[in-house]
Scaffold this motif. Structure first.
Motif, short mmCIF file in Angstrom:
data_model
loop_
_atom_site.label_atom_id
_atom_site.label_comp_id
_atom_site.label_asym_id
_atom_site.label_seq_id
_atom_site.Cartn_x
_atom_site.Cartn_y
_atom_site.Cartn_z
N PRO A 162 0.84 -1.21 0.00
CA PRO A 162 0.00 0.00 0.00
C PRO A 162 0.87 1.26 0.00
CG PRO A 162 -0.64 -1.52 1.75
CD PRO A 162 0.64 -2.04 1.19
N CYS A 163 0.36 2.32 -0.64
CA CYS A 163 1.19 3.53 -0.80
C CYS A 163 1.40 4.27 0.52
CB CYS A 163 0.54 4.46 -1.84
SG CYS A 163 -0.93 5.31 -1.24
N GLY A 164 0.44 4.12 1.46
CA GLY A 164 0.57 4.80 2.75
C GLY A 164 0.16 6.26 2.71
N ARG A 165 -0.23 6.77 1.55
CA ARG A 165 -0.51 8.21 1.43
C ARG A 165 -1.92 8.52 0.94
NH1 ARG A 165 4.49 7.55 -0.74
NH2 ARG A 165 3.57 7.44 -2.80
N CYS A 166 -2.58 7.57 0.25
CA CYS A 166 -3.91 7.88 -0.32
C CYS A 166 -4.96 7.92 0.81
CB CYS A 166 -4.28 6.86 -1.39
SG CYS A 166 -4.70 5.24 -0.75
N SER A 167 -6.17 8.32 0.48
CA SER A 167 -7.17 8.48 1.55
C SER A 167 -7.56 7.13 2.16
CB SER A 167 -8.40 9.22 1.03
OG SER A 167 -8.93 8.54 -0.08
N SER A 168 -7.54 6.05 1.37
CA SER A 168 -7.83 4.72 1.93
C SER A 168 -6.76 4.33 2.95
CB SER A 168 -7.86 3.66 0.84
OG SER A 168 -9.01 3.78 0.07
N CYS A 169 -5.49 4.51 2.57
CA CYS A 169 -4.39 4.17 3.47
C CYS A 169 -4.48 5.02 4.74
CB CYS A 169 -3.03 4.39 2.80
SG CYS A 169 -2.62 3.11 1.61
N GLU A 170 -4.70 6.32 4.56
CA GLU A 170 -4.76 7.21 5.72
C GLU A 170 -5.97 6.91 6.59
OE1 GLU A 170 -4.08 11.27 4.46
OE2 GLU A 170 -1.91 10.93 4.72
N ASN A 197 -7.76 -1.26 0.46
CA ASN A 197 -8.42 -0.51 -0.62
C ASN A 197 -7.54 0.59 -1.21
OD1 ASN A 197 -10.69 -2.05 -0.13
ND2 ASN A 197 -11.57 -0.56 1.30
N CYS A 198 -6.23 0.50 -0.94
CA CYS A 198 -5.30 1.52 -1.46
C CYS A 198 -5.55 1.68 -2.96
CB CYS A 198 -3.86 1.07 -1.23
SG CYS A 198 -2.64 2.15 -2.02
N TYR A 199 -5.60 2.93 -3.43
CA TYR A 199 -5.78 3.06 -4.88
C TYR A 199 -4.50 3.45 -5.59
CZ TYR A 199 -7.19 7.83 -3.42
OH TYR A 199 -7.25 9.05 -2.86
N ASN A 200 -3.39 3.29 -4.87
CA ASN A 200 -2.11 3.59 -5.52
C ASN A 200 -1.03 2.63 -5.05
OD1 ASN A 200 -0.51 5.04 -7.23
ND2 ASN A 200 -0.03 6.64 -5.74
N PHE A 201 -1.34 1.33 -5.06
CA PHE A 201 -0.38 0.32 -4.61
C PHE A 201 0.96 0.46 -5.34
CE2 PHE A 201 -4.09 -2.33 -3.26
CZ PHE A 201 -3.63 -2.70 -2.00
ZN LIG Z 1 -2.74 3.99 -0.52
#
Ligand SMILES: [Zn+2]
Length: 341
Positions: free
Chosen positions: A88-96, A102-106
């Motif tokens: 997971p990117c750790g930065r998108c709204s799903s991650c946060e 549900n990360c949309y920027n894996f």
């Molecule tokens: Zn993410």
């Protein structure tokens, strides 16, 4: 240290490559095997316009821990491990919002970050999963597929004796069918390649149907006229997407599953008439431990899919052949790369 990278689309070459340990949770892995599939070859050939060169391809990798930045209770030097291809990117709204599933920027190995076609990989401990002794490397390279199958099943309505039509009989279609049988569902594999159907049968899948000889009739007879209450279309099957919608019962979910995204068309008229739900699944994040357990429990038999190993000196030539096949729209076989040989 070395890797094999794509300097420009359609090319592959050996390159010096070094990844230092970074941070206390960092771990270095000596890669032992990688699997190169049509998904990887499609990226090497530039099918996905979001990918930037140069990059090291290879979504599927296993190895052995060679160095840890800090002692861990779970993993130590020498452990055989599977490395997650997605993080997971750790930065998108799903991650946060605490929903990394549900990360949309894996970050995806071999696509948005360097893949596993290299001798050493450095990653975070959270991306590494210990392999039981009875799961050999040759099977462990398929863990991404088993995890993808579990993500697909999460989207379906699978109960005991539920019929699931799987459009595409490649190794992923077979793995999905085997996991469905483990959950007591009834998969039906449809493909135009008789060899693929033979392999599926050998792996314990009872119902198969040829896509080129009236599969609607076959599925109707298997399901007592109700048609498939769940359908999965294997994204790289190369089969007509109409089939997925024709074989579906009314209100059935249809899941498109795969790691790369060929530009497919959907027959909206059939989808509307039957009020079908379409879903897409492109990763198995969150299911790696369950996937490893399924392999350890022998719920998935991969003996029909064992591959001859490609050693490092032959790697460039072997992948170049895959590139030619992909560009000619021919079937691209999986390559098991021996990163010790
Ligand atoms: Zn993410």
């Amino acid at each position: 240290m070395i890797g094999w990278h794509v300097p420009e689309f359609g090319k592959i070459e050996k390159t010096p490559h070094h990844e230092p340990l970074e941070g206390l949770d960092s771990v270095k892995i000596k890669l032992t095997h990688a699997l190169i599939t049509e998904d990887d070859v499609s990226l090497i050939c530039g099918e996905d316009k979001s990918v930037k060169t140069p990059f090291i391809p290879g979504r599927f990798g296993v190895g052995q821990i060679s160095e840890v930045a800090q002692e861990s209770a779970f993993l130590k030097k020498g452990d055989r491990v599977f490395i997650s291809a997605v993080e997971p990117c750790g930065r998108c709204s799903s991650c946060e919002g605490g929903k990394p599933d549900n990360c949309y920027n894996f970050n995806v190995a071999g696509k948005t970050v360097n893949g596993f076609l290299k001798d050493f990989a450095t990653t975070n401990l959270s991306n590494v999963f210990a392999l039981p002794k009875n799961v050999k490397d040759e099977d462990a390279v398929y863990i991404e597929y088993v995890a993808l199958a579990l993500s697909v099943i999460d989207k379906l309505n699978v109960k005991k004796s539920t019929h699931v039509a799987i459009i595409g009989g490649n190794v992923f279609g077979s793995i999905l069918a085997q996991v469905l049988i483990y959950y007591q569902a009834v998969p039906i594999i449809i493909d135009d390649d008789s060899e693929s159907l033979k392999h599926a049968k050998k792996s314990g899948i009872y119902y198969t149907a040829a896509s080129n000889s009236r599969p609607e009739k076959e599925v109707s007879s298997i399901t007592g006229g109700r048609m498939a209450s769940n359908v999965v279309y294997v994204a790289r099957s190369g089969l007509n997407t109409d089939l997925a919608y024709k074989l579906a019962a009314h209100n059935a979910p249809i899941v498109f599953a795969g790691f790369s995204y060929p530009n497919l068309r959907i027959p909206m008229n059939i989808a509307m008439a039957k009020q079908l739900d379409t879903f897409c699944i492109n990763n198995g994040y969150g299911n790696y431990l369950s996937a490893i357990n399924l392999l350890a429990n022998k719920a998935v038999d991969l003996s029909s899919y064992s591959l001859k190993k490609t050693s490092m000196p032959d790697l460039v030539e072997a992948i170049e052949k895959q590139i030619v096949k992909f560009n000619k729209k021919e079937h691209v076989d999986n390559l098991l790369i021996d990163l010790l040989g």
